[in-house]
Enzyme design. Sequence first.
Site, PDB file in Angstrom:
ATOM      1  N   LYS A  81       0.428 -11.977  -4.457  1.00 30.03           N
ATOM      2  CA  LYS A  81       1.327 -10.993  -5.061  1.00 30.03           C
ATOM      3  C   LYS A  81       2.771 -11.255  -4.631  1.00 30.03           C
ATOM      4  O   LYS A  81       3.025 -11.652  -3.490  1.00 30.03           O
ATOM      5  CB  LYS A  81       0.871  -9.596  -4.625  1.00 30.03           C
ATOM      6  CG  LYS A  81       1.548  -8.420  -5.314  1.00 30.03           C
ATOM      7  CD  LYS A  81       0.887  -7.130  -4.841  1.00 30.03           C
ATOM      8  CE  LYS A  81       1.470  -5.892  -5.493  1.00 30.03           C
ATOM      9  NZ  LYS A  81       0.765  -4.657  -5.040  1.00 30.03           N
ATOM     10  N   SER A 158      -0.477  -1.830  -8.694  1.00 25.15           N
ATOM     11  CA  SER A 158       0.662  -2.699  -8.959  1.00 25.15           C
ATOM     12  C   SER A 158       0.337  -4.181  -8.869  1.00 25.15           C
ATOM     13  O   SER A 158       1.153  -5.023  -9.246  1.00 25.15           O
ATOM     14  CB  SER A 158       1.792  -2.367  -7.980  1.00 25.15           C
ATOM     15  OG  SER A 158       1.374  -2.622  -6.635  1.00 25.15           O
ATOM     16  N   SER A 182      -3.467   0.030  -5.649  1.00 23.41           N
ATOM     17  CA  SER A 182      -2.922  -1.155  -6.314  1.00 23.41           C
ATOM     18  C   SER A 182      -3.769  -2.400  -6.238  1.00 23.41           C
ATOM     19  O   SER A 182      -3.496  -3.376  -6.935  1.00 23.41           O
ATOM     20  CB  SER A 182      -1.520  -1.448  -5.766  1.00 23.41           C
ATOM     21  OG  SER A 182      -0.613  -0.455  -6.171  1.00 23.41           O
TER      22      SER A 182
END
Length: 458
Positions: A81, A158, A182
């Site tokens: 990420k 996310s 997330s």
Amino acid sequence: MTKFKETTTALELGALFEKGEASPRDATEFFLARAAGEDADRRVYVRLTEARARAEADAATDRAKRGVRRHPLDGVPLSWKDLFDSAGTVTAAGSLSLKTRLPAHDAEVLARAARAGAVCLGKTAMTEFAFSGLGINPKCGTPANAFDETTERVPGGSSAGAAVSVARGLAAGAIGTDTGGSVRIPSAWNGLVGLKTTAGRIPLTGTVPLSPTFDTIGPLARDVADASALFSLLNGSKPVDIEGGDPKGSELGSVAFWLPGGVGWSELDEGVARALDAGIRKLLHAGARIVEHKLPELDEIDALAWGGGASRLVAEAYALWADTLRANEKDIYAPVFERVMAGASIKAADLLSADARRAEISRRYLTATAAVDAVLLPAVAITPPPIAKLEAGGPDYFKANRMALRNTTIGNQLGLCAITLPVGYDAQGIPVGLMLQGHPGTDEKLLRLARAVEKVLR
């Protein structure tokens, strides 16, 4: 002939490397080529780290030849990420306002994985500052859900690109973060296993923060075995014996689950409800004991987490990022800007009162659930909506975001570990996730239990 494909699990790849039937170099080139071809518009990977990946793969290939592999995932290509610092590579947390942010060092967890031999393919797309459960990011690109080829649906956030990178076969596994869901939301919506670790089990040093109180790091994987191996990689521990949690082969005869009803089981989309009901029936058929009883602490923590004016998550996000957002408002997605700036009105006295209330609810929850192995909840109550319907923001966006985050946020607020497993598909053919919540610090036990449940559900 290549012995692996895009759906080969991370541990299966590692086993091929161990036996000399494939090499980390070949696997890395395979995934880099897929990323270049399948993600040409860079909506999944915001940037590939080809030179680093190839150097790490060459070193892993050499170790495999010499029989000195460092970990079962040594040489396995992973995605990261875009909030994990990586030396010499822009790490922008999905925001144009940080587009020139160039770390000098790897995040501690990335450095740890690299020392164990994992290959870093690149940085994946995410919601700005990790502040949304939907995964929409018009400023830097939104990867579409991997399971609808006709309508582009939200991927979940996310850790949006992290999930899609695995679901579309662009990485063997992914590393994300989970502050309110997330890791689990995009995993559930993309047919993956997603582990929310107990806060503090994996170091956050070198990770762009949203809310240090609730931020956690976790893997997104094809199955529980991969999630467990990734957990050990990130935790710097020995791999967990996850078969030890399966008391009767493929059955669950000594396991007790709490089915609490209440807010977590309310307002489910019809197809989601059907898939979950079928999964619960499988657990019962396998011998699990299901305790159906109200658990009011879940409703209380939900009300506290979403109550106006006393959110520690919002307060910490505001303290960290308000100045950056004010200076770059034109570059910030409006819903993210609005949520962060809501922290301006939070009063210290209200925040401290909410902290005390959260601790008191958590104590009661842990006492009430001490006799069961896990609490069962839908990972996400709704089917992922079309991106086009929500991208403009407004009431529809905030309602969908609230519903996406509702159930997963409970675990962060209570300080739990939790895992989502694929349980079936909804009416749109989108995966549905069943979430198991465990007590803080019982991550290994939860993984063993999840492996037993996975066998039944599959």
